[in-house]
Design a protein around this motif. Structure first.
Motif, PDB file in Angstrom:
ATOM      1  N   ARG A 137      45.094  45.222  37.750  1.00 54.46           N
ATOM      2  CA  ARG A 137      44.598  46.082  38.824  1.00 54.46           C
ATOM      3  C   ARG A 137      44.255  47.461  38.280  1.00 54.46           C
ATOM      4  NH1 ARG A 137      47.729  48.173  44.323  1.00 54.46           N
ATOM      5  NH2 ARG A 137      45.865  49.076  45.327  1.00 54.46           N
ATOM      6  N   LEU A 138      43.034  47.903  38.520  1.00 52.14           N
ATOM      7  CA  LEU A 138      42.588  49.214  38.061  1.00 52.14           C
ATOM      8  C   LEU A 138      42.999  50.274  39.074  1.00 52.14           C
ATOM      9  CD1 LEU A 138      39.005  48.431  36.674  1.00 52.14           C
ATOM     10  CD2 LEU A 138      41.260  48.091  35.636  1.00 52.14           C
ATOM     11  N   LEU A 139      44.256  50.661  38.984  1.00 51.94           N
ATOM     12  CA  LEU A 139      44.796  51.681  39.869  1.00 51.94           C
ATOM     13  C   LEU A 139      44.880  52.981  39.080  1.00 51.94           C
ATOM     14  CD1 LEU A 139      45.865  51.872  42.789  1.00 51.94           C
ATOM     15  CD2 LEU A 139      48.165  51.538  41.863  1.00 51.94           C
ATOM     16  N   PRO A 140      44.065  53.984  39.435  1.00 47.30           N
ATOM     17  CA  PRO A 140      44.005  55.227  38.642  1.00 47.30           C
ATOM     18  C   PRO A 140      45.370  55.881  38.470  1.00 47.30           C
ATOM     19  CG  PRO A 140      42.203  55.156  40.221  1.00 47.30           C
ATOM     20  CD  PRO A 140      43.113  54.002  40.557  1.00 47.30           C
ATOM     21  N   ASN A 141      45.576  56.397  37.258  1.00 46.26           N
ATOM     22  CA  ASN A 141      46.774  57.177  36.933  1.00 46.26           C
ATOM     23  C   ASN A 141      48.063  56.414  37.230  1.00 46.26           C
ATOM     24  OD1 ASN A 141      45.189  59.557  36.205  1.00 46.26           O
ATOM     25  ND2 ASN A 141      44.794  59.746  38.401  1.00 46.26           N
ATOM     26  N   SER A 142      48.037  55.105  37.010  1.00 42.31           N
ATOM     27  CA  SER A 142      49.204  54.258  37.245  1.00 42.31           C
ATOM     28  C   SER A 142      49.663  53.652  35.928  1.00 42.31           C
ATOM     29  CB  SER A 142      48.847  53.140  38.227  1.00 42.31           C
ATOM     30  OG  SER A 142      49.911  52.231  38.366  1.00 42.31           O
ATOM     31  N   SER A 143      50.976  53.615  35.713  1.00 39.59           N
ATOM     32  CA  SER A 143      51.507  53.015  34.488  1.00 39.59           C
ATOM     33  C   SER A 143      52.916  52.489  34.765  1.00 39.59           C
ATOM     34  CB  SER A 143      51.550  54.050  33.364  1.00 39.59           C
ATOM     35  OG  SER A 143      52.026  53.468  32.177  1.00 39.59           O
ATOM     36  N   PRO A 144      53.230  51.255  34.355  1.00 37.29           N
ATOM     37  CA  PRO A 144      52.310  50.302  33.733  1.00 37.29           C
ATOM     38  C   PRO A 144      51.321  49.747  34.759  1.00 37.29           C
ATOM     39  CG  PRO A 144      54.398  49.234  34.162  1.00 37.29           C
ATOM     40  CD  PRO A 144      54.593  50.688  34.517  1.00 37.29           C
ATOM     41  N   LEU A 145      50.224  49.207  34.263  1.00 35.95           N
ATOM     42  CA  LEU A 145      49.221  48.646  35.159  1.00 35.95           C
ATOM     43  C   LEU A 145      49.763  47.397  35.853  1.00 35.95           C
ATOM     44  CD1 LEU A 145      46.045  49.056  32.926  1.00 35.95           C
ATOM     45  CD2 LEU A 145      46.671  50.403  34.943  1.00 35.95           C
ATOM     46  N   GLU A 146      49.428  47.262  37.122  1.00 31.71           N
ATOM     47  CA  GLU A 146      49.927  46.142  37.910  1.00 31.71           C
ATOM     48  C   GLU A 146      49.216  44.838  37.537  1.00 31.71           C
ATOM     49  OE1 GLU A 146      50.663  48.948  41.875  1.00 31.71           O
ATOM     50  OE2 GLU A 146      49.410  47.153  42.017  1.00 31.71           O
ATOM     51  N   ILE A 147      49.978  43.733  37.605  1.00 25.94           N
ATOM     52  CA  ILE A 147      49.445  42.393  37.382  1.00 25.94           C
ATOM     53  C   ILE A 147      49.575  41.614  38.695  1.00 25.94           C
ATOM     54  CG2 ILE A 147      49.608  40.275  36.025  1.00 25.94           C
ATOM     55  CD1 ILE A 147      48.845  42.728  34.371  1.00 25.94           C
ATOM     56  N   TRP A 148      48.471  41.012  39.135  1.00 24.78           N
ATOM     57  CA  TRP A 148      48.445  40.267  40.393  1.00 24.78           C
ATOM     58  C   TRP A 148      47.941  38.850  40.133  1.00 24.78           C
ATOM     59  CZ3 TRP A 148      49.616  42.070  45.413  1.00 24.78           C
ATOM     60  CH2 TRP A 148      50.017  43.420  45.461  1.00 24.78           C
ATOM     61  N   HIS A 149      48.492  37.910  40.905  1.00 21.51           N
ATOM     62  CA  HIS A 149      48.085  36.512  40.792  1.00 21.51           C
ATOM     63  C   HIS A 149      47.520  36.045  42.121  1.00 21.51           C
ATOM     64  CE1 HIS A 149      47.988  32.537  39.013  1.00 21.51           C
ATOM     65  NE2 HIS A 149      48.582  32.039  40.087  1.00 21.51           N
ATOM     66  N   TYR A 150      46.468  35.225  42.039  1.00 18.68           N
ATOM     67  CA  TYR A 150      45.816  34.709  43.241  1.00 18.68           C
ATOM     68  C   TYR A 150      45.832  33.187  43.236  1.00 18.68           C
ATOM     69  CZ  TYR A 150      42.319  33.253  46.581  1.00 18.68           C
ATOM     70  OH  TYR A 150      41.680  32.621  47.615  1.00 18.68           O
ATOM     71  N   GLU A 151      46.087  32.647  44.409  1.00 21.79           N
ATOM     72  CA  GLU A 151      46.102  31.202  44.594  1.00 21.79           C
ATOM     73  C   GLU A 151      45.507  30.901  45.963  1.00 21.79           C
ATOM     74  OE1 GLU A 151      47.223  27.510  42.921  1.00 21.79           O
ATOM     75  OE2 GLU A 151      48.056  29.385  42.155  1.00 21.79           O
ATOM     76  N   LEU A 152      44.851  29.766  46.097  1.00 21.45           N
ATOM     77  CA  LEU A 152      44.363  29.329  47.402  1.00 21.45           C
ATOM     78  C   LEU A 152      45.542  28.794  48.204  1.00 21.45           C
ATOM     79  CD1 LEU A 152      41.145  27.513  46.166  1.00 21.45           C
ATOM     80  CD2 LEU A 152      41.199  29.612  47.517  1.00 21.45           C
ATOM     81  N   ALA A 153      46.385  29.724  48.685  1.00 28.47           N
ATOM     82  CA  ALA A 153      47.620  29.331  49.371  1.00 28.47           C
ATOM     83  C   ALA A 153      47.992  30.411  50.378  1.00 28.47           C
ATOM     84  CB  ALA A 153      48.751  29.151  48.360  1.00 28.47           C
ATOM     85  N   HIS A 154      48.781  30.031  51.369  1.00 29.75           N
ATOM     86  CA  HIS A 154      49.235  30.974  52.388  1.00 29.75           C
ATOM     87  C   HIS A 154      50.495  31.675  51.893  1.00 29.75           C
ATOM     88  CE1 HIS A 154      46.330  29.880  55.441  1.00 29.75           C
ATOM     89  NE2 HIS A 154      46.564  28.595  55.180  1.00 29.75           N
ATOM     90  N   ILE A 155      50.287  32.589  50.963  1.00 28.58           N
ATOM     91  CA  ILE A 155      51.365  33.400  50.418  1.00 28.58           C
ATOM     92  C   ILE A 155      50.883  34.840  50.372  1.00 28.58           C
ATOM     93  CG2 ILE A 155      52.481  31.585  49.052  1.00 28.58           C
ATOM     94  CD1 ILE A 155      50.904  32.542  46.657  1.00 28.58           C
ATOM     95  N   GLY A 156      51.801  35.751  50.059  1.00 29.01           N
ATOM     96  CA  GLY A 156      51.417  37.159  50.057  1.00 29.01           C
ATOM     97  C   GLY A 156      51.164  37.619  51.488  1.00 29.01           C
ATOM     98  N   GLY A 157      50.182  38.491  51.654  1.00 27.51           N
ATOM     99  CA  GLY A 157      49.855  38.959  52.994  1.00 27.51           C
ATOM    100  C   GLY A 157      49.814  40.458  53.078  1.00 27.51           C
ATOM    101  N   GLU A 158      49.869  40.974  54.277  1.00 28.81           N
ATOM    102  CA  GLU A 158      49.653  42.396  54.549  1.00 28.81           C
ATOM    103  C   GLU A 158      50.473  43.299  53.622  1.00 28.81           C
ATOM    104  OE1 GLU A 158      47.367  43.456  56.501  1.00 28.81           O
ATOM    105  OE2 GLU A 158      46.830  41.503  57.335  1.00 28.81           O
ATOM    106  N   PRO A 159      49.849  44.415  53.207  1.00 28.86           N
ATOM    107  CA  PRO A 159      48.500  44.871  53.555  1.00 28.86           C
ATOM    108  C   PRO A 159      47.390  44.259  52.693  1.00 28.86           C
ATOM    109  CG  PRO A 159      49.506  46.485  52.130  1.00 28.86           C
ATOM    110  CD  PRO A 159      50.552  45.401  52.354  1.00 28.86           C
ATOM    111  N   ASN A 160      47.767  43.372  51.771  1.00 27.45           N
ATOM    112  CA  ASN A 160      46.785  42.772  50.873  1.00 27.45           C
ATOM    113  C   ASN A 160      46.225  41.484  51.472  1.00 27.45           C
ATOM    114  OD1 ASN A 160      47.372  44.711  48.687  1.00 27.45           O
ATOM    115  ND2 ASN A 160      49.339  43.648  48.623  1.00 27.45           N
ATOM    116  N   PRO A 161      45.097  41.015  50.960  1.00 26.49           N
ATOM    117  CA  PRO A 161      44.554  39.741  51.442  1.00 26.49           C
ATOM    118  C   PRO A 161      45.511  38.586  51.141  1.00 26.49           C
ATOM    119  CG  PRO A 161      42.917  40.963  50.162  1.00 26.49           C
ATOM    120  CD  PRO A 161      44.225  41.651  49.955  1.00 26.49           C
ATOM    121  N   THR A 162      45.493  37.566  51.971  1.00 32.21           N
ATOM    122  CA  THR A 162      46.326  36.385  51.758  1.00 32.21           C
ATOM    123  C   THR A 162      45.995  35.733  50.415  1.00 32.21           C
ATOM    124  OG1 THR A 162      46.432  35.973  54.130  1.00 32.21           O
ATOM    125  CG2 THR A 162      46.935  34.114  52.680  1.00 32.21           C
ATOM    126  N   GLY A 163      47.046  35.280  49.734  1.00 32.39           N
ATOM    127  CA  GLY A 163      46.863  34.578  48.467  1.00 32.39           C
ATOM    128  C   GLY A 163      47.187  35.405  47.245  1.00 32.39           C
TER     129      GLY A 163
END
Length: 235
Positions: A137-163
């Motif tokens: 994730r290109l989040l300015p002035n952030s360290s360490p940089l975040e790592i995100w995983h996406y799957e076609l599944a009903h997981i995760g959720g608000e405030p981010n998109p599902t998956g």
């Protein structure tokens, strides 16, 4: 040919270990000569304004995977239970020259679209077509940089998109765990705040049980106890 760094040598040995394992069939693999590192490609601002205020983790600058299109897909053979793995890791130049994920066009304007527009893939399920992707994730002035995983599944959720779920890993830790898991399908969720009781990912939990039953004897150079603990905490 440019000499391999330590991390690349470990990945070369990892793929060779897959080839040598009689219970595993490699369906596809790609290995090329190393190119530029992240440190060779400074300043990041030359790759677009979205990189101008991004600070790469120190261990990304010290050492990374410079192999363009490094990839492998494999599956188990009898007498092992059936499971498979895959990964395709782009080299630094490909990461820096990616545009936003095309999925951004399907997301409603606002925070969710802004979030998806910040993602650049660092691993993909390139062979199976499962749709699984892992991102920096290109989040300015952030360290360490975040790592995100996406799957076609009903997981995760608000405030981010599902998956989308955030992984408790840095970029360096992510590529190091590929050495241990060999990209086994669903391994990323061992580092996410999820439960395998969620019907969307229950099958992946079963997949990982099989991995942790088979891999300790196939690859005794690795310690699988920490991953076993993580799996049990999510069942």
């Amino acid at each position: 040919m440019t000499a391999l760094n330590h991390l690349e040598s470990l990945h070369f040995s990892s793929i060779r270990g897959l080839r040598r394992a009689g219970e595993i069939q490699i369906d596809d693999e790609s290995w090329n000569d190393p190119t530029e590192s992240f440190s060779d490609l400074q300043p990041l601002s030359e790759f677009g304004e979205e990189w101008a205020d991004i600070h790469l983790d120190r261990d990304m600058l010290e050492e990374c995977l410079r192999i363009p299109g490094l990839a492998v897909h494999w599956h188990t053979r009898d007498p092992l239970p059936g499971f498979f793995g895959e990964y395709r890791v782009p080299d630094p130049f490909e990461i820096l020259t990616q545009g936003p994920d095309p999925a951004v066009e399907t997301v409603s304007p606002g925070f969710k679209r802004d979030f998806v527009s910040q993602l650049r893939y660092i691993d993909s399920a390139y062979y199976s077509g499962s749709g699984a992707m892992t991102y920096l994730r290109l989040l300015p002035n952030s360290s360490p940089l975040e790592i995100w995983h996406y799957e076609l599944a009903h997981i995760g959720g608000e405030p981010n998109p599902t998956g989308y779920v955030r992984l408790d890993l840095t970029y360096r830790q992510y590529v190091e765990n590929l050495l241990i898991t060999k990209g086994t399908r669903g391994w990323q969720y061992l580092f996410a705040d999820i439960s395998f009781q969620n019907p969307s990912v229950t099958g992946l939990g079963d997949h990982l049980k099989r991995m942790l039953e088979a891999f300790p004897s196939l690859f005794p150079e690795h310690d699988y106890a920490p991953l076993r603990d993580r799996l049990e905490a999510r069942l």
